[in-house]
Design a protein around this motif. Structure first.
Motif, PDB file in Angstrom:
ATOM      1  N   ASN A 112      38.795  31.046  52.378  1.00 16.84           N
ATOM      2  CA  ASN A 112      39.666  31.684  53.356  1.00 16.84           C
ATOM      3  C   ASN A 112      40.657  32.594  52.646  1.00 16.84           C
ATOM      4  N   ARG A 113      41.566  33.144  53.393  1.00 14.22           N
ATOM      5  CA  ARG A 113      42.496  34.134  52.845  1.00 14.22           C
ATOM      6  C   ARG A 113      43.540  33.534  51.910  1.00 14.22           C
ATOM      7  N   HIS A 114      43.580  32.216  51.818  1.00 16.95           N
ATOM      8  CA  HIS A 114      44.543  31.555  50.929  1.00 16.95           C
ATOM      9  C   HIS A 114      43.837  30.755  49.829  1.00 16.95           C
ATOM     10  N   SER A 115      42.541  30.948  49.658  1.00 18.14           N
ATOM     11  CA  SER A 115      41.820  30.229  48.610  1.00 18.14           C
ATOM     12  C   SER A 115      42.382  30.602  47.243  1.00 18.14           C
ATOM     13  N   ARG A 116      42.482  29.622  46.372  1.00 22.62           N
ATOM     14  CA  ARG A 116      43.063  29.851  45.057  1.00 22.62           C
ATOM     15  C   ARG A 116      42.434  28.911  44.043  1.00 22.62           C
ATOM     16  N   GLY A 117      42.739  29.122  42.780  1.00 18.39           N
ATOM     17  CA  GLY A 117      42.243  28.249  41.736  1.00 18.39           C
ATOM     18  C   GLY A 117      41.141  28.900  40.924  1.00 18.39           C
ATOM     19  N   VAL A 118      40.216  28.095  40.424  1.00 14.15           N
ATOM     20  CA  VAL A 118      39.113  28.576  39.581  1.00 14.15           C
ATOM     21  C   VAL A 118      37.789  28.264  40.261  1.00 14.15           C
ATOM     22  N   ARG A 127      41.027  44.520  57.048  1.00 15.26           N
ATOM     23  CA  ARG A 127      41.684  44.654  58.357  1.00 15.26           C
ATOM     24  C   ARG A 127      40.656  44.670  59.482  1.00 15.26           C
ATOM     25  N   THR A 128      39.560  45.369  59.253  1.00 12.76           N
ATOM     26  CA  THR A 128      38.566  45.595  60.306  1.00 12.76           C
ATOM     27  C   THR A 128      37.658  44.397  60.513  1.00 12.76           C
ATOM     28  N   TYR A 129      37.335  43.695  59.418  1.00  2.94           N
ATOM     29  CA  TYR A 129      36.356  42.604  59.504  1.00  2.94           C
ATOM     30  C   TYR A 129      37.002  41.291  59.055  1.00  2.94           C
ATOM     31  N   ALA A 130      37.207  40.419  60.014  1.00  2.00           N
ATOM     32  CA  ALA A 130      37.895  39.154  59.733  1.00  2.00           C
ATOM     33  C   ALA A 130      37.125  38.291  58.748  1.00  2.00           C
ATOM     34  N   GLN A 131      35.797  38.529  58.624  1.00  2.59           N
ATOM     35  CA  GLN A 131      34.997  37.711  57.704  1.00  2.59           C
ATOM     36  C   GLN A 131      35.338  37.979  56.248  1.00  2.59           C
ATOM     37  N   ILE A 132      35.828  39.191  55.940  1.00  2.00           N
ATOM     38  CA  ILE A 132      36.116  39.539  54.538  1.00  2.00           C
ATOM     39  C   ILE A 132      37.474  38.957  54.175  1.00  2.00           C
ATOM     40  N   VAL A 133      37.426  37.761  53.563  1.00  2.00           N
ATOM     41  CA  VAL A 133      38.656  36.999  53.315  1.00  2.00           C
ATOM     42  C   VAL A 133      39.041  36.951  51.846  1.00  2.00           C
ATOM     43  N   MET A 134      38.126  37.367  50.972  1.00  2.00           N
ATOM     44  CA  MET A 134      38.361  37.225  49.530  1.00  2.00           C
ATOM     45  C   MET A 134      37.858  38.458  48.795  1.00  2.00           C
ATOM     46  N   LEU A 135      38.583  38.829  47.757  1.00  2.00           N
ATOM     47  CA  LEU A 135      38.180  39.914  46.866  1.00  2.00           C
ATOM     48  C   LEU A 135      37.909  39.339  45.493  1.00  2.00           C
ATOM     49  N   LYS A 136      36.704  39.588  44.974  1.00  2.00           N
ATOM     50  CA  LYS A 136      36.448  39.308  43.567  1.00  2.00           C
ATOM     51  C   LYS A 136      36.716  40.596  42.811  1.00  2.00           C
ATOM     52  N   HIS A 137      37.842  40.629  42.145  1.00  4.41           N
ATOM     53  CA  HIS A 137      38.338  41.844  41.506  1.00  4.41           C
ATOM     54  C   HIS A 137      37.816  41.920  40.074  1.00  4.41           C
ATOM     55  N   GLU A 138      36.967  42.938  39.814  1.00  5.11           N
ATOM     56  CA  GLU A 138      36.417  43.103  38.471  1.00  5.11           C
ATOM     57  C   GLU A 138      36.465  44.546  37.996  1.00  5.11           C
ATOM     58  N   PRO A 150      46.063  41.654  56.976  1.00  6.77           N
ATOM     59  CA  PRO A 150      46.101  40.219  56.668  1.00  6.77           C
ATOM     60  C   PRO A 150      46.002  39.962  55.175  1.00  6.77           C
ATOM     61  N   ARG A 151      46.476  38.790  54.785  1.00 12.48           N
ATOM     62  CA  ARG A 151      46.414  38.418  53.377  1.00 12.48           C
ATOM     63  C   ARG A 151      44.962  38.342  52.920  1.00 12.48           C
ATOM     64  N   LEU A 152      44.735  38.707  51.661  1.00 10.06           N
ATOM     65  CA  LEU A 152      43.414  38.666  51.057  1.00 10.06           C
ATOM     66  C   LEU A 152      43.489  37.804  49.806  1.00 10.06           C
ATOM     67  N   SER A 153      42.677  36.771  49.736  1.00 11.48           N
ATOM     68  CA  SER A 153      42.587  35.993  48.505  1.00 11.48           C
ATOM     69  C   SER A 153      42.003  36.887  47.419  1.00 11.48           C
ATOM     70  N   ILE A 154      42.608  36.858  46.232  1.00 17.68           N
ATOM     71  CA  ILE A 154      42.127  37.671  45.111  1.00 17.68           C
ATOM     72  C   ILE A 154      41.815  36.765  43.933  1.00 17.68           C
ATOM     73  N   LEU A 155      40.542  36.711  43.562  1.00 12.94           N
ATOM     74  CA  LEU A 155      40.112  36.003  42.361  1.00 12.94           C
ATOM     75  C   LEU A 155      39.515  37.032  41.409  1.00 12.94           C
ATOM     76  N   THR A 156      39.726  36.839  40.125  1.00  7.86           N
ATOM     77  CA  THR A 156      39.362  37.875  39.161  1.00  7.86           C
ATOM     78  C   THR A 156      38.182  37.456  38.297  1.00  7.86           C
ATOM     79  N   GLY A 157      37.454  38.473  37.789  1.00  8.19           N
ATOM     80  CA  GLY A 157      36.269  38.242  36.974  1.00  8.19           C
ATOM     81  C   GLY A 157      36.435  38.746  35.567  1.00  8.19           C
ATOM     82  N   ASN A 158      35.460  39.530  35.106  1.00 11.28           N
ATOM     83  CA  ASN A 158      35.490  40.117  33.758  1.00 11.28           C
ATOM     84  C   ASN A 158      35.678  39.075  32.664  1.00 11.28           C
ATOM     85  N   ALA A 159      35.015  37.908  32.860  1.00  9.14           N
ATOM     86  CA  ALA A 159      35.045  36.841  31.853  1.00  9.14           C
ATOM     87  C   ALA A 159      36.465  36.400  31.490  1.00  9.14           C
TER      88      ALA A 159
END
Length: 311
Positions: free
Chosen positions: A6-12, A161-172, A193-202
């Motif tokens: 969801n939009r508040h997912s966090r962690g690893v 904003r347009t699509y409620a299903q898009i709740v998380m960004l994998k930022h790489e 709305p808030r977007l959960s952001i988790l990062t990649g790039n090892a």
């Protein structure tokens, strides 16, 4: 069943490798050990069938078999995100339905190569959201180094904003720290709305990404306990301890991040740690030379010394 992303997912959310036997077949016994290893390391969730999970080398049958096996083994203990990216919406939709029915927490979707215009990009994800349905949470993967597709900050914000299903960004994206800051600052506002952001790039820039507003990491590393401890210490407010621990692992993070051979290194370390039976990368894939093995051994030995010093 684990909670959906969801939009508040966090962690690893650890990007899992896909274990293979020496002949290239799926190794489900190693997959079981791998799952328990990840959970014992304290990960928040798992992501399977990503690029470093060799999804592009799996048949449709392999992908469904592996996903079902993982989801059955995890049994709702942690959320599992499944990469479903593909050229055809039909295949993408079929795999999504299969994994969601089996208990997945959401799916990760990267854009098709060739979507070089913002309008085409928005239209594509509109079609994806419609095909998957409102009840399937989506992690949007922004990884232009591999896809060749660049998301602007405004497009990311407009899509969520347009699509409620898009709740998380994998930022790489790379360089991407400024982009991360902008997405964080402009989401969770009155009109976005808030977007959960988790990062990649090892996790190469993890401490800085956390300081820029990332909610955690969605990446792979053969020492997932480092990712977990760095994120936990940061979220507890102990930035210096988080960075000191990260710095101890940095030579191995960097070594494992080598393009082309990084996955072979990651699997070799997991093999040496007794987690998987074989470090096999499904063909065609890289193999480590004798020099590579010697370098890796020295890096691991130096890491162990540094960790003992920190303790």
């Amino acid at each position: 069943m684990a909670e959906k992303i969801n939009r508040h997912s966090r962690g690893v959310f650890i990007i899992s490798v896909t274990p293979f036997s020496k002949n290239g077949a799926l190794d489900l016994e190693s997959a079981d050990r791998l799952i328990e290893f990840y959970i014992e390391c304290g990960v928040t969730g798992m992501t399977i069938l990503g690029i470093m999970g060799e999804a592009q080398k799996l048949s449709a049958q392999d992908a469904i078999q592996f996903s079902k096996h993982v989801l059955d083994r995890v049994a709702g203990r942690i959320p599992v995100v499944v990469g479903v990216s593909g050229a055809g919406l039909g295949n993408l939709s079929d795999l999504t339905k299969s994994v969601m029915d089996d208990g997945a927490a959401g799916v990760m979707v990267a854009p098709m190569p060739g979507l070089v215009h913002e309008v085409k990009l928005k239209n594509y994800f509109g079609e994806v959201c419609k095909a998957l349905g409102d009840d399937v949470p989506i992690c949007l993967q922004d990884y232009p180094q591999t896809t060749g597709v660049n998301f602007s900050v405004e497009t990311i914000l407009d899509l969520t904003r347009t699509y409620a299903q898009i709740v998380m960004l994998k930022h790489e994206d790379w360089p991407g720290l400024t982009k991360l800051s902008q997405v964080r600052a402009q989401s969770g506002t009155d009109d976005t709305p808030r977007l959960s952001i988790l990062t990649g790039n090892a996790a190469l820039f993890l401490p800085q990404e956390l300081q820029r507003g990332a909610d955690g990491a969605m990446t792979g590393f053969a020492y997932p306990e480092m990712l977990v401890n760095v994120v936990n210490r940061y979220q507890e407010g102990d930035l210096n301890a988080a960075e000191n621990l990260f710095d101890a692992y940095l030579p191995l993070v960097r070594y494992e991040h080598q393009l082309g051979i990084g996955l072979a290194i990651r699997k070799e370390i997991l093999f040496r740690r007794g987690v998987i039976e074989s470090p096999t990368v499904r063909a065609p894939g890289p193999a480590l030379s004798g020099v590579d093995h010697a370098e890796l051994t020295r890096l691991i030995e130096r890491l162990n010394v540094r960790l003992s010093e920190l303790q």
